[in-house]
Design a protein around this motif. Sequence first.
Motif, PDB file in Angstrom:
ATOM      1  N   GLU A 132       0.996  -1.358  -0.074  1.00 47.69           N
ATOM      2  CA  GLU A 132       0.100  -0.082  -0.036  1.00 47.69           C
ATOM      3  C   GLU A 132       0.941   1.056  -0.011  1.00 47.69           C
ATOM      4  O   GLU A 132       0.320   2.575   0.223  1.00 47.69           O
ATOM      5  CB  GLU A 132      -0.997   0.211   1.308  1.00 47.69           C
ATOM      6  CG  GLU A 132      -1.751  -1.080   1.559  1.00 47.69           C
ATOM      7  CD  GLU A 132      -2.609  -1.335   2.690  1.00 47.69           C
ATOM      8  OE1 GLU A 132      -3.406  -0.090   2.667  1.00 47.69           O
ATOM      9  OE2 GLU A 132      -2.585  -2.233   3.460  1.00 47.69           O
TER      10      GLU A 132
ATOM     11  N   TYR B  23       9.837   5.639   6.346  1.00 50.82           N
ATOM     12  CA  TYR B  23       8.804   5.531   7.398  1.00 50.82           C
ATOM     13  C   TYR B  23       9.128   5.467   8.758  1.00 50.82           C
ATOM     14  O   TYR B  23       8.166   5.942   9.521  1.00 50.82           O
ATOM     15  CB  TYR B  23       8.115   4.246   7.008  1.00 50.82           C
ATOM     16  CG  TYR B  23       7.506   4.474   5.539  1.00 50.82           C
ATOM     17  CD1 TYR B  23       6.456   4.861   5.014  1.00 50.82           C
ATOM     18  CD2 TYR B  23       8.072   3.694   4.560  1.00 50.82           C
ATOM     19  CE1 TYR B  23       6.177   4.994   3.767  1.00 50.82           C
ATOM     20  CE2 TYR B  23       7.851   3.820   3.123  1.00 50.82           C
ATOM     21  CZ  TYR B  23       6.806   4.354   2.794  1.00 50.82           C
ATOM     22  OH  TYR B  23       6.354   4.452   1.432  1.00 50.82           O
TER      23      TYR B  23
ATOM     24  N   VAL C  29       7.799   8.427  11.613  1.00 53.59           N
ATOM     25  CA  VAL C  29       7.347   7.961  12.863  1.00 53.59           C
ATOM     26  C   VAL C  29       8.084   8.867  14.008  1.00 53.59           C
ATOM     27  O   VAL C  29       7.387   9.531  14.619  1.00 53.59           O
ATOM     28  CB  VAL C  29       7.455   6.637  12.999  1.00 53.59           C
ATOM     29  CG1 VAL C  29       7.290   6.262  14.788  1.00 53.59           C
ATOM     30  CG2 VAL C  29       6.797   5.562  12.294  1.00 53.59           C
TER      31      VAL C  29
ATOM     32  N   GLU D   4      -0.351   7.597  14.742  1.00 51.19           N
ATOM     33  CA  GLU D   4      -0.830   6.449  14.442  1.00 51.19           C
ATOM     34  C   GLU D   4      -0.848   6.004  12.919  1.00 51.19           C
ATOM     35  O   GLU D   4      -0.343   4.981  12.572  1.00 51.19           O
ATOM     36  CB  GLU D   4      -2.322   6.528  15.021  1.00 51.19           C
ATOM     37  CG  GLU D   4      -2.500   6.507  16.430  1.00 51.19           C
ATOM     38  CD  GLU D   4      -4.011   6.431  16.597  1.00 51.19           C
ATOM     39  OE1 GLU D   4      -4.896   6.556  15.970  1.00 51.19           O
ATOM     40  OE2 GLU D   4      -4.636   6.489  17.963  1.00 51.19           O
ATOM     41  N   ARG D   5      -0.957   7.123  12.001  1.00 54.43           N
ATOM     42  CA  ARG D   5      -0.660   6.796  10.592  1.00 54.43           C
ATOM     43  C   ARG D   5       0.449   6.525  10.349  1.00 54.43           C
ATOM     44  O   ARG D   5       0.761   5.567   9.620  1.00 54.43           O
ATOM     45  CB  ARG D   5      -1.246   7.874   9.848  1.00 54.43           C
ATOM     46  CG  ARG D   5      -1.379   7.755   8.349  1.00 54.43           C
ATOM     47  CD  ARG D   5      -1.689   9.194   7.692  1.00 54.43           C
ATOM     48  NE  ARG D   5      -3.079   9.741   7.995  1.00 54.43           N
ATOM     49  CZ  ARG D   5      -3.139  10.703   8.886  1.00 54.43           C
ATOM     50  NH1 ARG D   5      -2.000  11.407   9.152  1.00 54.43           N
ATOM     51  NH2 ARG D   5      -4.371  10.990   9.102  1.00 54.43           N
TER      52      ARG D   5
ATOM     53  N   ASN E 297       2.914   5.031  12.140  1.00 57.23           N
ATOM     54  CA  ASN E 297       3.237   3.689  12.632  1.00 57.23           C
ATOM     55  C   ASN E 297       2.226   2.508  11.542  1.00 57.23           C
ATOM     56  O   ASN E 297       2.926   1.651  11.534  1.00 57.23           O
ATOM     57  CB  ASN E 297       2.541   3.569  14.130  1.00 57.23           C
ATOM     58  CG  ASN E 297       3.451   4.072  15.044  1.00 57.23           C
ATOM     59  OD1 ASN E 297       4.677   4.022  14.747  1.00 57.23           O
ATOM     60  ND2 ASN E 297       2.816   4.774  16.113  1.00 57.23           N
ATOM     61  N   LYS E 298       1.413   2.966  11.205  1.00 56.98           N
ATOM     62  CA  LYS E 298       0.491   2.048  10.340  1.00 56.98           C
ATOM     63  C   LYS E 298       1.245   1.902   8.996  1.00 56.98           C
ATOM     64  O   LYS E 298       1.452   0.852   8.861  1.00 56.98           O
ATOM     65  CB  LYS E 298      -0.619   2.595  10.071  1.00 56.98           C
ATOM     66  CG  LYS E 298      -1.650   1.650   9.296  1.00 56.98           C
ATOM     67  CD  LYS E 298      -1.993   0.254  10.008  1.00 56.98           C
ATOM     68  CE  LYS E 298      -2.761  -0.570   9.279  1.00 56.98           C
ATOM     69  NZ  LYS E 298      -2.982  -1.853   9.946  1.00 56.98           N
ATOM     70  N   ASN E 299       1.746   3.093   8.360  1.00 57.08           N
ATOM     71  CA  ASN E 299       2.470   3.137   7.335  1.00 57.08           C
ATOM     72  C   ASN E 299       3.782   2.205   7.475  1.00 57.08           C
ATOM     73  O   ASN E 299       4.500   1.657   6.586  1.00 57.08           O
ATOM     74  CB  ASN E 299       2.910   4.347   6.895  1.00 57.08           C
ATOM     75  CG  ASN E 299       1.694   4.987   6.194  1.00 57.08           C
ATOM     76  OD1 ASN E 299       0.774   4.499   5.734  1.00 57.08           O
ATOM     77  ND2 ASN E 299       1.811   6.458   6.147  1.00 57.08           N
TER      78      ASN E 299
ATOM     79  N   SER F 297       4.147  -0.307   9.683  1.00 61.14           N
ATOM     80  CA  SER F 297       3.860  -1.600   9.782  1.00 61.14           C
ATOM     81  C   SER F 297       3.346  -2.232   8.234  1.00 61.14           C
ATOM     82  O   SER F 297       3.756  -3.364   7.896  1.00 61.14           O
ATOM     83  CB  SER F 297       2.670  -1.823  10.470  1.00 61.14           C
ATOM     84  OG  SER F 297       1.360  -1.279   9.923  1.00 61.14           O
ATOM     85  N   ARG F 298       2.973  -1.461   7.359  1.00 59.74           N
ATOM     86  CA  ARG F 298       3.032  -1.692   5.977  1.00 59.74           C
ATOM     87  C   ARG F 298       3.736  -1.939   4.923  1.00 59.74           C
ATOM     88  O   ARG F 298       3.973  -2.424   4.041  1.00 59.74           O
ATOM     89  CB  ARG F 298       1.723  -0.510   5.393  1.00 59.74           C
ATOM     90  CG  ARG F 298       0.585  -0.693   5.800  1.00 59.74           C
ATOM     91  CD  ARG F 298      -0.453   0.627   5.446  1.00 59.74           C
ATOM     92  NE  ARG F 298      -1.760   0.523   5.886  1.00 59.74           N
ATOM     93  CZ  ARG F 298      -2.462   1.696   5.624  1.00 59.74           C
ATOM     94  NH1 ARG F 298      -2.338   2.698   5.244  1.00 59.74           N
ATOM     95  NH2 ARG F 298      -3.901   1.395   6.153  1.00 59.74           N
TER      96      ARG F 298
ATOM     97  N   TYR G  52       4.854  -7.395   4.144  1.00 56.69           N
ATOM     98  CA  TYR G  52       3.503  -7.762   3.945  1.00 56.69           C
ATOM     99  C   TYR G  52       3.450  -9.087   4.365  1.00 56.69           C
ATOM    100  O   TYR G  52       4.165 -10.111   4.140  1.00 56.69           O
ATOM    101  CB  TYR G  52       3.510  -7.970   2.086  1.00 56.69           C
ATOM    102  CG  TYR G  52       2.164  -8.170   1.569  1.00 56.69           C
ATOM    103  CD1 TYR G  52       1.203  -7.342   1.075  1.00 56.69           C
ATOM    104  CD2 TYR G  52       1.645  -9.674   1.418  1.00 56.69           C
ATOM    105  CE1 TYR G  52       0.132  -7.821   0.548  1.00 56.69           C
ATOM    106  CE2 TYR G  52       0.795 -10.283   0.866  1.00 56.69           C
ATOM    107  CZ  TYR G  52      -0.183  -9.300   0.668  1.00 56.69           C
ATOM    108  OH  TYR G  52      -1.525  -9.642   0.055  1.00 56.69           O
TER     109      TYR G  52
END
Length: 390
Positions: A85, A117, A121, A180-181, A183-185, A187-188, A191
């Motif tokens: 993503e 990323y 963060v 949060e966004r 951290n989400k990125n 983690s993305r 895969y």
Amino acid sequence: MATNKNKSYYHTHTGRMLVLFAVLILGGSACAALIIFGKKEVALTPPLDTRPKVVAQPLTIVNYQTKISLSGVLQPAEKTDVAFELNGKIAWLNDKFIEGGIVKKGDILAKLDPFDYETEVKDKQASLALAQANLSEELAKAAVAKKEWAHNPNSTALALRKPQVESAKARLKAAQASLERANKNLSRTQYYAPFDALIASRTTGLGQVVSKTQALGQLINLNYGEIHVPIAGFDRAFLPALPLENVQVSANDTLRTGTLTRHLGRFSEQTRMAYYVIKIHDPYALYTAQSPLYFGQFVEAKVNGVTLNNVLKVPQAQLRNNAVWLLDANQTLAKHSAPIIRKEQDFVLLPAPLEPHFQLVTQLPEYPQQGMQVNLQAVTVQLADKGAKQ
């Protein structure tokens, strides 16, 4: 002289009487012998039976559970493209992420270079810290203002710094959301396999720069597979209500069970057959000791259909013009004409006759007729001698 003549006549007459008596005795004996021997000869010669000969066997009247034979190809029920993503460079690939590899749910298949990323963060963490400090400062100022304006009835919200406190709280929430966004990125950048999967293909390599949603390969769900089977109209009439479990599935020497789940809602334009789906759980036998089935493999299936009650099961060879010949207790032929309910393998199923005392004629005369008197022949079975081949 007269005396001599009388004696001569007497002797002559007596001799004739003796001869006649002897002839009568011999004639009577001969007649008696003819009668006795004639009776014995008649008893040894039975009257000729001109009735046609037939062979029959008891009727087989059963409650029969129909069987439906199906076939098709095992195919995937679900495919998923592997795609990040985010934009980035491929920094790591799983050794199993190759065509034909099998991975478990939650396994990491690929990683992007996380530097950008991780930096994002940290930046968002700093912004959050500033927002928290700003809110603390505004809360302190609001506490001081409240004391200063405590005895002034004309104090306003602005004087009490209420808008400034609410603004600081909003900036804190925005900073928290940004973190949060980020951290989400982060983690993305990894895969994860969404399910137990077979790698159908891989189209990326280590160090390749990829863009968001760019396909890197394809996964096939191994939790279950599907067999699309065509079913003819004369078989569909004997299908019970779906879903139907315990469907026997076989391929070569592999035996499995599946579930006939649904109708696909379409018919073949060429054969006009309807397509149904048999679902096979864990086809590759990842969690059982059973033999695996593979996608693309041709399989056969046996489905237990509805049960037909009180039907006559007859070999197809005995069926003549949709009728069979029966034999009653008086050795009289009776023609049993009935609609064929179903044909399976080498036998047919017919409605049973109302009277069950009939026998099924297996060998008919050349021109059978309704009501014909026949001679039922006993079927002898010659047993093999001891030691001979069976």
